[in-house]
Design an enzyme around this catalytic site. Structure first.
Site, mmCIF file in Angstrom:
data_model
loop_
_atom_site.group_PDB
_atom_site.id
_atom_site.type_symbol
_atom_site.label_atom_id
_atom_site.label_comp_id
_atom_site.label_asym_id
_atom_site.label_seq_id
_atom_site.Cartn_x
_atom_site.Cartn_y
_atom_site.Cartn_z
ATOM 1 N N SER A 34 37.434 -60.066 -64.093
ATOM 2 C CA SER A 34 37.407 -61.187 -65.036
ATOM 3 C C SER A 34 38.758 -61.866 -65.251
ATOM 4 C CB SER A 34 36.847 -60.722 -66.383
ATOM 5 O OG SER A 34 35.449 -60.568 -66.292
ATOM 6 N N GLY A 89 47.193 -62.480 -71.540
ATOM 7 C CA GLY A 89 46.736 -61.689 -70.408
ATOM 8 C C GLY A 89 45.240 -61.748 -70.251
ATOM 9 N N ASP A 120 41.871 -58.798 -68.709
ATOM 10 C CA ASP A 120 41.471 -57.602 -67.971
ATOM 11 C C ASP A 120 40.308 -57.950 -67.058
ATOM 12 O OD1 ASP A 120 43.369 -56.086 -69.319
ATOM 13 O OD2 ASP A 120 41.963 -55.540 -70.909
ATOM 14 N N GLY A 121 40.033 -57.074 -66.116
ATOM 15 C CA GLY A 121 38.905 -57.291 -65.221
ATOM 16 C C GLY A 121 38.257 -55.986 -64.838
#
Length: 463
Positions: free
Chosen positions: A63, A304, A306-307
């Site tokens: 993501s 930032g 996250d994924g």
């Protein structure tokens, strides 16, 4: 010795051991400090083959792709071809949801900051062709609305697929070509892929999953999620250094190293402006910008994303004022613990930013009256039943759809432990020492919580 070279030495001495401690098969990391980048890798890309991870290995960024999608949207804003505050239907007349009034009102901006209000975990596989994103849009026509557009935050993958389709329509070409032509090429990326057929040209990581709690991670049965969700994060893969090339462009007000412009300074700055508050959930941001997570940490503004894909996890944190960024890409195990230990150290030493502790139970936050939380909460991906017994709160969560397919264990009743006022935490059985935050938000008109929020809002339903 400069700080960044001290970091290089620390990674060489400690990174591999941290991966082994937390059963992460392989990982790669890149660190940016005032224009200089160092990178490091350890472990293996695939436990079945034993191929080693290198700094040029490709990992899925999941993501984090959403920041790339928003950048493509903002390029269209720069060109005067798109207005964030116009309804989606101005650009995509066929856009339809279960609630037609809401579908007509939802704006492009609301899609970028997850406030559109419709259920967003919709992963229909529409094939592997260049029309995969286009084919997904009609399948949203019966997706339910959780709350009026703009009312609150609820993470929405499908909303980013809609953004991807808007980009395709306005550019007149498929998603893959938009990413390549308008980001990969002007950024000069050399180790980045839009999907598996691209990634196979490189040394690419395979995700690893845990079959049952307590077992060792094993290679995942498939490499990626559906192509239809590419704009939301199902396909992009790259080495950490190339991810930081993208970040450096943002830190340089939209310009690349050779002076070329990818984004206007105004659009780059606008992406970092707060758009919506996020419930207290621990690892997620406190607020959301246009694409970016925004973190209110001690020491300075941090942005930032996250994924997470099938067995791969990615973490990106940027401190714009210090021109510092860290990208950590992993392929299984307990990556959150590695993220917290490694980025906690690096952000402290390089940017004087303190990474807050991971959520832990806080007995001092115990509530005397638990009736506000008791009830059933449901979405397209899970059913939750929350009960109170002897002054303690319990949850039983039953995954549905793709989440049920990927679940390593049958539903189990777990205690929700006090954390912060309306937010509780539950132990993740597959990840020892990690707690998932559950925030109860809103009011159904009787004093009871309207939603159970874990990043996504599950609505209260009759029992």
């Amino acid at each position: 010795m400069s700080k960044i070279h001290e970091v290089r030495t620390w990674l060489q001495e400690n990174f591999a051991a941290l991966l082994a401690e937390h059963q992460v098969p392989g990982a790669a990391i890149a660190v940016l400090v005032e224009g200089e980048v160092i990178d490091h890798a350890a472990g293996v890309l695939n436990k079945a083959t034993g191929v080693e991870s290198t700094v040029d290995s490709l990992f899925q960024i999941g993501s984090i792709t959403k920041v790339w999608t928003t950048t493509l949207i903002m390029q269209l804003v720069d060109e005067g071809r798109l207005d964030l505050d116009r309804p989606v239907r101005d650009y995509l007349p066929e856009f339809a949801l279960g609630d037609d009034t809401a579908a007509a009102a939802i704006t492009v901006r609301q899609l970028t900051c997850h406030t559109a209000g419709f259920e967003g975990d919709f992963f229909t596989d529409t094939g592997r062709g260049s029309d995969a994103v286009e084919k997904l849009i009609p399948t949203l026509s019966d997706v339910p609305q959780l709350f009026p557009p703009g009312e609150r935050f609820s993470y929405n993958n499908a909303g980013y697929c809609v953004l991807g389709r808007i980009i395709e329509v306005l550019r007149g070409k498929c998603w893959d070509d938009c990413v390549r032509d308008h980001l990969f090429v002007p950024l000069g990326l050399t180790h980045a892929a839009v999907g598996p057929y691209d990634a196979i040209r490189y040394r690419a990581a395979v995700g690893h999953i845990v079959p049952k709690p307590g077992e060792e991670p094993v290679p995942a049965p498939v490499w990626a999620l559906a192509s239809s969700n590419a704009p939301a994060g199902s396909m992009l893969a790259m080495r950490p250094r190339d991810l930081l090339t993208f970040v450096r462009m943002h830190l340089n007000d939209g310009t690349v190293d050779d002076g070329g412009r990818v984004l206007s300074p105004e659009s780059s700055a606008a992406m970092r402006e707060p758009q919506v508050e996020v419930p207290t959930l621990g690892i997620m941001g406190d607020r959301w910008g246009l694409g970016w997570m925004l973190f209110g940490w001690e020491g300075g503004q941090v942005i930032g994303h996250d994924g997470g894909t099938i067995g791969q996890s990615a973490f990106l944190r940027v401190v714009p004022e210090r021109k510092v960024a860290v990208a950590l890409l992993t392929n299984g195990g307990r990556p959150v613990h590695v993220y917290h230990q490694v980025l906690g150290k690096l952000l402290d030493e390089l940017a004087d930013v303190t990474l807050p502790p991971l959520p832990q139970p806080n007995p001092a936050a115990a509530q005397a009256d638990l009736s506000r939380y008791v009830g059933a909460y449901s979405s397209m991906v899970a059913d939750n039943v929350v009960t109170a017994e002897d002054g303690r709160l319990w949850i039983e969560r039953t995954p549905k759809g793709i989440f049920a397919e990927l679940s390593a264990a049958p539903p189990a009743k777990q205690e929700l432990l006090p954390y912060l006022h309306d937010t509780f935490v539950a132990v993740l059985p597959e990840v020892p020492g990690l707690h998932l935050a559950h925030a109860f938000v809103g009011d159904d008109g009787t004093g009871r919580a309207q939603f159970l929020h874990t990043g996504r809002a599950d609505r209260r339903v009759p029992r």
